[in-house]
Design an enzyme around this catalytic site. Structure first.
Site, PDB file in Angstrom:
ATOM      1  N   TYR A 185       0.771  -1.280  -0.159  1.00 38.49           N
ATOM      2  CA  TYR A 185       0.087  -0.164   0.171  1.00 38.49           C
ATOM      3  C   TYR A 185       1.355   1.049  -0.236  1.00 38.49           C
ATOM      4  CZ  TYR A 185      -3.908  -3.853   0.959  1.00 38.49           C
ATOM      5  OH  TYR A 185      -5.221  -3.960   1.435  1.00 38.49           O
ATOM      6  N   LYS A 202       3.496 -15.581   2.471  1.00 32.22           N
ATOM      7  CA  LYS A 202       3.428 -16.484   0.911  1.00 32.22           C
ATOM      8  C   LYS A 202       4.727 -16.764   0.606  1.00 32.22           C
ATOM      9  CE  LYS A 202       0.653 -17.721  -2.165  1.00 32.22           C
ATOM     10  NZ  LYS A 202      -0.153 -18.545  -2.523  1.00 32.22           N
ATOM     11  N   ASP A 228      -2.739 -18.286   2.115  1.00 30.46           N
ATOM     12  CA  ASP A 228      -4.322 -18.875   1.208  1.00 30.46           C
ATOM     13  C   ASP A 228      -4.446 -20.096   2.571  1.00 30.46           C
ATOM     14  OD1 ASP A 228      -1.211 -20.346   0.964  1.00 30.46           O
ATOM     15  OD2 ASP A 228      -2.392 -20.811  -1.529  1.00 30.46           O
ATOM     16  N   ASP A 263      -5.237  -6.805   5.784  1.00 34.75           N
ATOM     17  CA  ASP A 263      -5.983  -6.479   5.526  1.00 34.75           C
ATOM     18  C   ASP A 263      -7.079  -7.135   5.316  1.00 34.75           C
ATOM     19  OD1 ASP A 263      -7.979  -4.158   4.894  1.00 34.75           O
ATOM     20  OD2 ASP A 263      -7.205  -3.581   2.891  1.00 34.75           O
ATOM     21  N   ASP A 299     -10.646  -8.830   8.362  1.00 30.29           N
ATOM     22  CA  ASP A 299     -11.779  -8.560   8.042  1.00 30.29           C
ATOM     23  C   ASP A 299     -12.131 -10.003   7.908  1.00 30.29           C
ATOM     24  OD1 ASP A 299     -11.661  -6.075   8.214  1.00 30.29           O
ATOM     25  OD2 ASP A 299     -12.604  -5.780   5.857  1.00 30.29           O
TER      26      ASP A 299
END
Ligand code: NAD
Length: 359
Positions: free
Chosen positions: A143, A194, A226, A250, A254
């Site tokens: 980001y 990852k 994942d 992020d 959630d």
């Protein structure tokens, strides 16, 4: 001796002021019981600041927040300011505040209060013993890193780039936050990356492994993102602290938050070198603003996080957490969680129940 803490209070917009008032009624009651005083100064942020000062975060407010022992925020935004663009949007005030305070660790605890399992999209039997904390890196990675933006091809076709870069110091400081938290909890840390495809994840894993040596009491495991997304809905009780980078965090925070199914119950903290920013996860809820019916629990649990993480008052924080849990367990509900045949408590009534239990 009675300790005094300076708190910058940013009630914001919509239900922000209502839940903020509730949170500090409870915090002050905890102060009276545990022997500390919160010296609160209120400042405008978001839409309220646009109306009063022509900008969603005035520089004097940011400066005052930097000087405080902790910052508490209600919520920002609302239809009145929806037509505004870019840096003039209420949410820009919140982003500027996070950046200005240098809070690099976003913490979201996820617990299913007894009596609220029915709100979760998961089967109740999967929720037994769920008590986890997502620690998300907040100021680096995809980001923020450069280059970022349009990246036309040599032939002039449209193309765009974002950069996923972390340096070892950014990884180390958030890893210390997560290991320290795991040490105060059940002693298990799951670092999510990852590493099978991303170079930044391989560095992440190396640095986290190096830091693990300083926390022998914490059991470290690595998990690919994942798989983590899958495990969160398959067997969420296996997690204690989840540490991850900005974008993975992020998404996973959630997903984890939705295990509870009830946005009015979710607190959050963003911490850095000192102090921190504490806020409920929910927004300004314009549809119910001004009606006195907002669920104050997320804000009250956020103030408990503030007492625990920024002000080193763990007993007061435990007492608030326990009071909220007891009131929910006893069947008291605001309108967002009440069943059709149940009495709804107003924001004030719910707050009073919690302060009564707190004693
Ligand atoms: P929201 O969280 O404000 O509301 C979503 C739904 O949940 C609404 O139906 C609302 O009534 C309900 N709700 C939320 N909190 C509640 C509470 N404490 N008690 C009872 N019900 C509650 O999200 P939204 O509707 O998508 O956004 C509304 C505004 O808030 C927008 O301007 C958005 O940008 C802003 N927002 C701000 C923040 C923040 O300040 N951190 C976060 C999210 C959204």
């Amino acid at each position: 001796m009675n300790k005094t803490y300076k708190i910058a209070v940013l009630p914001g917009d919509g239900i922000g002021p209502e839940v903020t008032e509730a949170a500090f009624a409870v915090a002050d009651a905890a102060g009276a019981r545990f022997g500390f005083t919160l010296e609160k100064t209120a400042y405008a942020i978001g839409g309220a600041a646009i109306d009063a000062q022509g900008t969603p975060l005035h520089e004097t407010v940011l400066e005052a927040c930097k000087q405080a022992d902790a910052v508490f925020l209600g919520a920002v935004g609302g239809p009145k300011w929806d037509h505004l663009e870019g840096a003039m949007r209420p949410e820009s005030g919140l982003l500027a505040l996070r950046k200005g305070l240098g809070v690099y660790a976003n913490l979201r605890p996820v617990r299913i209060p007894e009596g609220l399992a029915e709100y979760s999209p998961l089967k109740p039997e999967l929720l037994t013993d769920v008590d986890l904390m997502v620690v998300r890196e907040l100021t680096g990675g995809l980001y923020f890193a450069r280059p970022k933006g349009p990246w036309p091809t040599p032939e002039g076709r449209r193309s765009a780039v974002d950069t996923l870069r972390y340096d070892e110091d950014e990884i180390a400081r958030i890893a210390h936050t997560a290991f320290a938290l795991a040490g105060q909890r059940r002693g298990k840390l799951t670092s999510v990356d990852k590493a099978n495809v991303l170079a930044s994840s391989r560095l992440w894993r190396d640095v986290v492994n190096e830091i693990a040596a300083e926390y022998p009491q914490v059991q470290l495991e690595h998990m690919l993102v994942d798989n983590c997304a899958m495990q969160l809905v398959r067997r969420p009780a296996q997690f204690d602290v989840i540490l991850t980078e900005n974008m993975f965090g992020d998404i996973l925070s959630d997903e984890a938050a939705m295990l509870t199914g009830s946005i009015g119950m979710l607190p959050s903290a963003s911490t850095g070198e000192r102090g921190g920013l504490f806020e409920p996860v929910h927004g300004s809820a314009p549809d119910i603003a001004g009606k006195g019916i907002a669920n104050p629990c997320a804000a009250i649990l956020s103030v408990a996080l503030m007492l625990r993480l920024a002000l080193q008052q763990p007993e007061a924080a435990d007492a608030i957490d326990a009071a909220v849990a007891a009131v929910i367990k006893a069947g008291h509900r605001c309108a967002d969680l009440a069943a059709a045949n149940q009495t709804n408590l107003s924001t004030l009534e719910m707050t009073n129940k919690i302060t009564e239990v707190l004693g």
